[in-house]
Design a protein around this motif. Sequence first.
Motif, PDB file in Angstrom:
ATOM      1  N   GLY A  59     -51.661  -7.017  -7.426  1.00 41.09           N
ATOM      2  CA  GLY A  59     -52.275  -5.859  -8.075  1.00 41.09           C
ATOM      3  C   GLY A  59     -51.868  -4.573  -7.386  1.00 41.09           C
ATOM      4  O   GLY A  59     -50.918  -4.537  -6.602  1.00 41.09           O
ATOM      5  N   ALA A  60     -52.627  -3.509  -7.657  1.00 38.53           N
ATOM      6  CA  ALA A  60     -52.325  -2.198  -7.100  1.00 38.53           C
ATOM      7  C   ALA A  60     -52.868  -2.083  -5.675  1.00 38.53           C
ATOM      8  O   ALA A  60     -53.644  -2.921  -5.224  1.00 38.53           O
ATOM      9  N   LEU A  61     -52.438  -1.034  -4.972  1.00 38.25           N
ATOM     10  CA  LEU A  61     -52.939  -0.789  -3.615  1.00 38.25           C
ATOM     11  C   LEU A  61     -54.410  -0.398  -3.655  1.00 38.25           C
ATOM     12  O   LEU A  61     -54.883   0.197  -4.617  1.00 38.25           O
ATOM     13  N   HIS A  62     -55.124  -0.731  -2.578  1.00 39.35           N
ATOM     14  CA  HIS A  62     -56.527  -0.326  -2.467  1.00 39.35           C
ATOM     15  C   HIS A  62     -56.698   0.533  -1.213  1.00 39.35           C
ATOM     16  O   HIS A  62     -55.715   0.858  -0.518  1.00 39.35           O
ATOM     17  N   VAL A  89     -39.753   0.221   7.611  1.00 47.63           N
ATOM     18  CA  VAL A  89     -39.208  -0.646   6.558  1.00 47.63           C
ATOM     19  C   VAL A  89     -40.315  -0.989   5.563  1.00 47.63           C
ATOM     20  O   VAL A  89     -41.291  -1.635   5.924  1.00 47.63           O
ATOM     21  N   PRO A  90     -40.164  -0.581   4.296  1.00 46.27           N
ATOM     22  CA  PRO A  90     -41.179  -0.914   3.286  1.00 46.27           C
ATOM     23  C   PRO A  90     -40.891  -2.264   2.638  1.00 46.27           C
ATOM     24  O   PRO A  90     -39.774  -2.786   2.713  1.00 46.27           O
ATOM     25  N   GLY A  91     -41.894  -2.825   1.975  1.00 45.73           N
ATOM     26  CA  GLY A  91     -41.676  -4.089   1.271  1.00 45.73           C
ATOM     27  C   GLY A  91     -42.916  -4.554   0.548  1.00 45.73           C
ATOM     28  O   GLY A  91     -43.982  -3.931   0.636  1.00 45.73           O
ATOM     29  N   GLU A  92     -42.766  -5.641  -0.180  1.00 46.27           N
ATOM     30  CA  GLU A  92     -43.876  -6.245  -0.937  1.00 46.27           C
ATOM     31  C   GLU A  92     -43.818  -7.758  -0.770  1.00 46.27           C
ATOM     32  O   GLU A  92     -42.757  -8.328  -0.539  1.00 46.27           O
ATOM     33  N   ASP A  93     -44.988  -8.392  -0.921  1.00 47.48           N
ATOM     34  CA  ASP A  93     -45.109  -9.840  -0.732  1.00 47.48           C
ATOM     35  C   ASP A  93     -45.346 -10.526  -2.077  1.00 47.48           C
ATOM     36  O   ASP A  93     -46.164 -10.073  -2.881  1.00 47.48           O
ATOM     37  N   HIS A  94     -44.622 -11.638  -2.312  1.00 49.86           N
ATOM     38  CA  HIS A  94     -44.760 -12.345  -3.591  1.00 49.86           C
ATOM     39  C   HIS A  94     -46.124 -13.014  -3.742  1.00 49.86           C
ATOM     40  O   HIS A  94     -46.586 -13.256  -4.859  1.00 49.86           O
ATOM     41  N   THR A  99     -50.521 -14.825  -6.875  1.00 54.85           N
ATOM     42  CA  THR A  99     -49.875 -14.214  -8.044  1.00 54.85           C
ATOM     43  C   THR A  99     -49.921 -15.163  -9.235  1.00 54.85           C
ATOM     44  O   THR A  99     -50.163 -14.745 -10.372  1.00 54.85           O
ATOM     45  N   GLN A 100     -49.689 -16.449  -8.981  1.00 58.60           N
ATOM     46  CA  GLN A 100     -49.789 -17.438 -10.060  1.00 58.60           C
ATOM     47  C   GLN A 100     -51.177 -17.387 -10.688  1.00 58.60           C
ATOM     48  O   GLN A 100     -51.320 -17.425 -11.917  1.00 58.60           O
ATOM     49  N   TRP A 129     -44.669  -9.758 -14.138  1.00 57.66           N
ATOM     50  CA  TRP A 129     -45.810  -9.227 -13.378  1.00 57.66           C
ATOM     51  C   TRP A 129     -45.329  -8.623 -12.056  1.00 57.66           C
ATOM     52  O   TRP A 129     -45.716  -7.518 -11.680  1.00 57.66           O
ATOM     53  N   VAL A 130     -44.470  -9.376 -11.351  1.00 57.55           N
ATOM     54  CA  VAL A 130     -43.955  -8.934 -10.052  1.00 57.55           C
ATOM     55  C   VAL A 130     -43.222  -7.601 -10.191  1.00 57.55           C
ATOM     56  O   VAL A 130     -43.449  -6.660  -9.415  1.00 57.55           O
ATOM     57  N   THR A 131     -42.347  -7.504 -11.192  1.00 54.89           N
ATOM     58  CA  THR A 131     -41.570  -6.275 -11.398  1.00 54.89           C
ATOM     59  C   THR A 131     -42.503  -5.090 -11.666  1.00 54.89           C
ATOM     60  O   THR A 131     -42.326  -3.995 -11.109  1.00 54.89           O
ATOM     61  N   ARG A 132     -43.513  -5.327 -12.507  1.00 57.64           N
ATOM     62  CA  ARG A 132     -44.448  -4.254 -12.862  1.00 57.64           C
ATOM     63  C   ARG A 132     -45.224  -3.761 -11.640  1.00 57.64           C
ATOM     64  O   ARG A 132     -45.316  -2.553 -11.384  1.00 57.64           O
TER      65      ARG A 132
END
Length: 210
Positions: A59-62, A89-94, A99-100, A129-132
């Motif tokens: 989801g979005a950041l909180h 270094v920025p990044g995101e976690d699957h 997520t499922q 969903w991940v891309t969005r």
Amino acid sequence: MSTEPTTERRLDSIPKTYEPQAVEQRLYRWWEESGYFKPAGDPARAPFVISMPPPNVTGALHLGHAITATLEDIMIRYHRMRGDPTLWVPGEDHAGIATQTVVERELAREGKSRHDVGREAFVERVWEWVTRYKSRIQDQHRRLGASCDWSRERFTLDDGLTRAVREVFVRLYEEGLVYRGERIINWCPRCNSAISDLEVEVEDTPGTLY
């Protein structure tokens, strides 16, 4: 006759309240395009590097993410101003099962399950969903003013990262530092997997403690 605007007219042209949408995105884009967030400084000095704890793409950041990013940005900007070669270094976690779960919840609102749509279509929905949400998280960090080097942005399913994770876990297992033990977990009988506290539906039931 002077055509110079009077002080009164110039003051009238200044908005009475701060309008961030007219200033912040334009300035941030300029900072990023100018390369101000890339490592620079005295190569003789010790580098200062932070790898952003990657937010889940569930989801979005909180507010917790915002506080973490603020503290990290303070440290990054401090070392950058000192002249240290500095990298954030920025990044995101699957966020695998989590997520499922959120994608399955979205399917449930359509009256479907992952079994109804089939594996390939479900995986496609997960990547949508991940891309969005990856894009949304990146935009939120930019709106916070986080001075990351976005040219080095990583996702935990990137080839290099997945190889590194496997390497580290195998080493830790061989050293006896990762092991299977008995402890209380959140087990989902539908997913047949352990799930995060955030995905648990809490239900109070009367009971006796003895």
